[in-house]
Design an enzyme around this catalytic site. Structure first.
Site, PDB file in Angstrom:
ATOM      1  N   ASP A  53      73.399  96.869  60.275  1.00  0.00           N
ATOM      2  CA  ASP A  53      72.349  97.389  59.394  1.00  0.00           C
ATOM      3  C   ASP A  53      71.116  96.497  59.512  1.00  0.00           C
ATOM      4  O   ASP A  53      71.056  95.413  58.920  1.00  0.00           O
ATOM      5  CB  ASP A  53      72.874  97.428  57.955  1.00  0.00           C
ATOM      6  CG  ASP A  53      71.818  97.919  56.962  1.00  0.00           C
ATOM      7  OD1 ASP A  53      70.695  98.252  57.399  1.00  0.00           O
ATOM      8  OD2 ASP A  53      72.122  97.965  55.758  1.00  0.00           O
ATOM      9  N   GLU A 133      59.611  68.451  68.025  1.00  0.00           N
ATOM     10  CA  GLU A 133      60.157  67.288  67.321  1.00  0.00           C
ATOM     11  C   GLU A 133      60.771  67.782  66.006  1.00  0.00           C
ATOM     12  O   GLU A 133      60.091  68.434  65.216  1.00  0.00           O
ATOM     13  CB  GLU A 133      59.059  66.261  67.026  1.00  0.00           C
ATOM     14  CG  GLU A 133      58.348  65.730  68.263  1.00  0.00           C
ATOM     15  CD  GLU A 133      57.226  64.764  67.903  1.00  0.00           C
ATOM     16  OE1 GLU A 133      57.147  64.334  66.724  1.00  0.00           O
ATOM     17  OE2 GLU A 133      56.416  64.450  68.787  1.00  0.00           O
ATOM     18  N   GLU A 135      62.108  67.086  62.411  1.00  0.00           N
ATOM     19  CA  GLU A 135      62.150  66.189  61.256  1.00  0.00           C
ATOM     20  C   GLU A 135      62.904  66.874  60.126  1.00  0.00           C
ATOM     21  O   GLU A 135      62.734  68.078  59.902  1.00  0.00           O
ATOM     22  CB  GLU A 135      60.734  65.824  60.805  1.00  0.00           C
ATOM     23  CG  GLU A 135      59.957  65.011  61.826  1.00  0.00           C
ATOM     24  CD  GLU A 135      58.535  64.690  61.380  1.00  0.00           C
ATOM     25  OE1 GLU A 135      57.906  63.817  61.999  1.00  0.00           O
ATOM     26  OE2 GLU A 135      58.046  65.306  60.410  1.00  0.00           O
ATOM     27  N   GLU A 214      62.693  58.295  60.016  1.00  0.00           N
ATOM     28  CA  GLU A 214      61.276  58.592  59.822  1.00  0.00           C
ATOM     29  C   GLU A 214      60.737  57.853  58.603  1.00  0.00           C
ATOM     30  O   GLU A 214      61.432  57.064  57.958  1.00  0.00           O
ATOM     31  CB  GLU A 214      61.053  60.103  59.682  1.00  0.00           C
ATOM     32  CG  GLU A 214      60.406  60.762  60.905  1.00  0.00           C
ATOM     33  CD  GLU A 214      58.998  60.228  61.197  1.00  0.00           C
ATOM     34  OE1 GLU A 214      58.394  59.552  60.339  1.00  0.00           O
ATOM     35  OE2 GLU A 214      58.500  60.488  62.297  1.00  0.00           O
ATOM     36  N   GLU A 222      64.256  61.854  62.369  1.00  0.00           N
ATOM     37  CA  GLU A 222      63.627  62.624  63.442  1.00  0.00           C
ATOM     38  C   GLU A 222      64.481  62.574  64.692  1.00  0.00           C
ATOM     39  O   GLU A 222      65.016  61.513  65.055  1.00  0.00           O
ATOM     40  CB  GLU A 222      62.230  62.104  63.780  1.00  0.00           C
ATOM     41  CG  GLU A 222      61.576  62.884  64.931  1.00  0.00           C
ATOM     42  CD  GLU A 222      60.154  62.460  65.224  1.00  0.00           C
ATOM     43  OE1 GLU A 222      59.802  62.398  66.421  1.00  0.00           O
ATOM     44  OE2 GLU A 222      59.389  62.200  64.271  1.00  0.00           O
ATOM     45  N   HIS A 271      56.322  69.069  65.135  1.00  0.00           N
ATOM     46  CA  HIS A 271      55.252  68.993  66.117  1.00  0.00           C
ATOM     47  C   HIS A 271      55.714  69.661  67.409  1.00  0.00           C
ATOM     48  O   HIS A 271      56.871  69.521  67.812  1.00  0.00           O
ATOM     49  CB  HIS A 271      54.885  67.536  66.412  1.00  0.00           C
ATOM     50  CG  HIS A 271      54.563  66.741  65.184  1.00  0.00           C
ATOM     51  ND1 HIS A 271      54.670  65.360  65.140  1.00  0.00           N
ATOM     52  CD2 HIS A 271      54.153  67.119  63.949  1.00  0.00           C
ATOM     53  CE1 HIS A 271      54.333  64.936  63.931  1.00  0.00           C
ATOM     54  NE2 HIS A 271      54.015  65.989  63.196  1.00  0.00           N
ATOM     55  N   ARG A 342      46.642  61.011  64.990  1.00  0.00           N
ATOM     56  CA  ARG A 342      47.656  61.784  64.280  1.00  0.00           C
ATOM     57  C   ARG A 342      47.102  62.513  63.059  1.00  0.00           C
ATOM     58  O   ARG A 342      47.830  63.244  62.395  1.00  0.00           O
ATOM     59  CB  ARG A 342      48.820  60.871  63.876  1.00  0.00           C
ATOM     60  CG  ARG A 342      49.720  60.517  65.053  1.00  0.00           C
ATOM     61  CD  ARG A 342      50.765  59.467  64.710  1.00  0.00           C
ATOM     62  NE  ARG A 342      51.775  59.372  65.748  1.00  0.00           N
ATOM     63  CZ  ARG A 342      51.626  58.721  66.893  1.00  0.00           C
ATOM     64  NH1 ARG A 342      50.472  58.116  67.154  1.00  0.00           N
ATOM     65  NH2 ARG A 342      52.599  58.698  67.791  1.00  0.00           N
ATOM     66  N   GLU A 361      49.855  68.031  71.704  1.00  0.00           N
ATOM     67  CA  GLU A 361      50.784  68.533  70.690  1.00  0.00           C
ATOM     68  C   GLU A 361      50.010  69.190  69.555  1.00  0.00           C
ATOM     69  O   GLU A 361      48.924  68.747  69.186  1.00  0.00           O
ATOM     70  CB  GLU A 361      51.672  67.410  70.142  1.00  0.00           C
ATOM     71  CG  GLU A 361      50.931  66.345  69.367  1.00  0.00           C
ATOM     72  CD  GLU A 361      51.841  65.384  68.610  1.00  0.00           C
ATOM     73  OE1 GLU A 361      52.981  65.782  68.280  1.00  0.00           O
ATOM     74  OE2 GLU A 361      51.395  64.252  68.344  1.00  0.00           O
ATOM     75  N   ARG A 363      50.274  69.628  65.731  1.00  0.00           N
ATOM     76  CA  ARG A 363      50.982  68.840  64.731  1.00  0.00           C
ATOM     77  C   ARG A 363      51.194  69.555  63.391  1.00  0.00           C
ATOM     78  O   ARG A 363      51.877  69.048  62.517  1.00  0.00           O
ATOM     79  CB  ARG A 363      50.222  67.528  64.473  1.00  0.00           C
ATOM     80  CG  ARG A 363      50.226  66.604  65.674  1.00  0.00           C
ATOM     81  CD  ARG A 363      49.452  65.326  65.408  1.00  0.00           C
ATOM     82  NE  ARG A 363      49.967  64.559  64.286  1.00  0.00           N
ATOM     83  CZ  ARG A 363      51.023  63.750  64.341  1.00  0.00           C
ATOM     84  NH1 ARG A 363      51.710  63.619  65.467  1.00  0.00           N
ATOM     85  NH2 ARG A 363      51.403  63.071  63.278  1.00  0.00           N
TER      86      ARG A 363
END
Length: 474
Positions: A53, A133, A135, A214, A222, A271, A342, A361, A363
């Site tokens: 379904d 990555e 986390e 982390e 992480e 990320h 970052r 990347e 982020r």
């Protein structure tokens, strides 16, 4: 794992496999499953599939909800957590049709597949390799309740600083608030937990670069994995979350990938590193470009930044996502790019110097996303930038700390949405890049907007404990 049905049948017989488990991805990115005895895996299963379904998966109107799934033999793996010997494999969703069943256009794997095919047909590239990555938080206790008279949640981690005064059993090694980054045992009480999980992941073909504690003191971890193709890494993201959560339960712990489970602590992102290849050759490297990025890479970045707000509807699709996307908690809110920064939405790692390694990347995403939709949307935004030669000019490079901007300075630079509703508004206004080539069906976007607006509305209507603190006595 298997190239054909005969291989699968032989393996089950030779290894005492009793059950075959089929894993399907629903609209929101949860795995669901259905199990059959191993001897029922036949040619009929592969040709006609197994009915279910679809309305319960969030896909189809109730009056047209009969669908089938057909197992993908190549995705098979041995289930580490079943007491009865079990092989599991992902199922692809098909619509019942004449003269032949057809793949369901809203099926997450189908969308990712068509995004890859669109990329190849464009001639721009034949592969996007990505590296997510992961986390997440590991807790020793979680309870919650949402009812008219009681709205609450309680979380606990043995290593959290708030347990430093525990008088019953306390060895004194507690992780400081926002002080967990790369800390070693005995403060890091979850090092063996990560190693055990990594061994499970490696056994299932998920290659891991490294793992560590982390920033978040109460059990934030992480695990970063090696690169792979877009569809491959969406499958592996589902598998990684499955292994991590089930291993946690097996050792009497609980894992959440929620972006912001704890107030005033670091949140969980996912990320996504990415680069394009054609004929095995990297397309993002140029010795002369900014940060050694090619013109194509800059246009790809331009597409991502231009569509960043709309992308959030798929890469950050929960109300909780926007409790992470606030300044100062290692999550970017300013739409820009830079090298080694970052605090920008797109970060170019300075250490990735070789042509085959040159990448960047994104982020902002988090793991409440459906990885197939999220990765496909990221690819489509980047390809739109390449096709239309969208320059990232005006979005950087911002080679300074964007967290320290004043309120007036923030107003001069475009920001990510601050709420899920804002992200959905952005998607509603900007989604032609997703429907290009029929990759994202319009019906899927409509359903997504409808469902997510309902989630946001529900959250906004429930009284919050902080409202009692602010307003109860007025």
């Amino acid at each position: 794992m298997f190239k054909n049905l005969q291989q699968a049948q032989d393996y089950c017989r030779d290894n005492g496999i009793k059950m075959v488990d089929f894993m399907m991805i629903d609209l929101n990115g949860r795995w669901r499953h259905l199990t059959i005895p191993a001897e029922r895996l036949t040619e009929h299963t592969m040709e006609h599939g197994i009915g279910f379904d679809g309305s319960n998966y969030g896909f189809a109107p109730i009056e047209k909800s009969d669908m089938i799934f057909v197992p993908d033999l190549s995705s098979a793996y041995v289930d580490e957590f079943s007491s009865v010997p079990t092989v599991a494999m992902i199922g692809d969703v098909f619509v019942i049709d004449l003269p032949k069943n057809r793949r369901f256009d809203q099926d997450p794997r189908n969308v990712a597949y068509h995004a890859q095919e669109y990329m190849k047909k464009s001639g721009i590239a034949d592969e996007m390799r990505i590296g997510p990555e992961y986390e997440f938080h590991v807790f020793d206790h979680v309870s919650y309740e949402v009812s008219p008279h009681n709205t609450r949640y309680t979380l606990d981690s043995e290593q959290a600083e708030w347990n430093s005064g525990d008088e019953i059993h306390n060895l004194g090694y507690k992780m400081a608030k926002k002080g967990g980054y790369h800390m070693a045992p005995p403060l890091d009480q979850l090092s063996d937990f990560r190693s055990e999980v990594v061994m499970l992941m490696e056994n299932q073909g998920i290659q891991v670069k490294y793992h560590h504690h982390e920033v978040g003191g109460p059990g934030q971890l992480e695990i970063e994995v090696e690169f792979g193709g877009m569809m491959e890494m969406a499958d592996k993201t589902m598998m990684a979350k499955h292994l991590i959560k089930n291993y946690a339960v097996s050792v009497d712990k609980s894992v959440t990938f929620m972006p912001k489970p704890l107030y005033e602590e670091a949140g969980n992102g996912m990320h996504v590193h990415m680069h394009l290849f054609k004929g095995g050759k990297p397309l993002f490297y140029s010795e002369e470009g900014y940060a050694q990025l090619s013109e194509m890479a800059h246009h790809f970045i331009g597409g991502l930044l231009t569509h960043a707000r709309a992308l959030c509807a798929f890469t950050n699709p929960s109300t909780n996502s926007y409790k992470r996307l606030v300044p100062g908690y290692e999550a970017p809110v300013t739409i820009g790019y830079a090298t080694s920064n970052r605090s920008s939405v797109i970060r170019i790692p300075a250490y990735a110097k070789a042509p085959m390694d040159k990448r960047f990347e994104l982020r902002s995403p988090d793991a409440t996303c459906n990885p197939y939709y999220a990765f496909a949307a990221i690819l489509m935004a980047g390809l739109d930038g390449v096709k239309n030669k969208i320059s990232p000019e005006g979005h950087g490079p911002y080679d300074f700390n964007l967290y320290n901007l004043t309120a007036d300075e923030q107003k001069k630079i475009e920001q990510l949405p601050r709420t899920l509703d804002e992200a959905l508004d952005a998607l509603e206004a900007d989604h032609d890049f997703l429907t290009e080539g029929g990759v994202f069906p319009q019906r899927l976007i409509d359903i997504w907007l409808e469902n997510k607006r309902a989630e946001a509305a529900r959250c906004s209507q429930i009284p919050h404990p902080v409202e009692f603190e602010l307003y109860y006595d007025l």
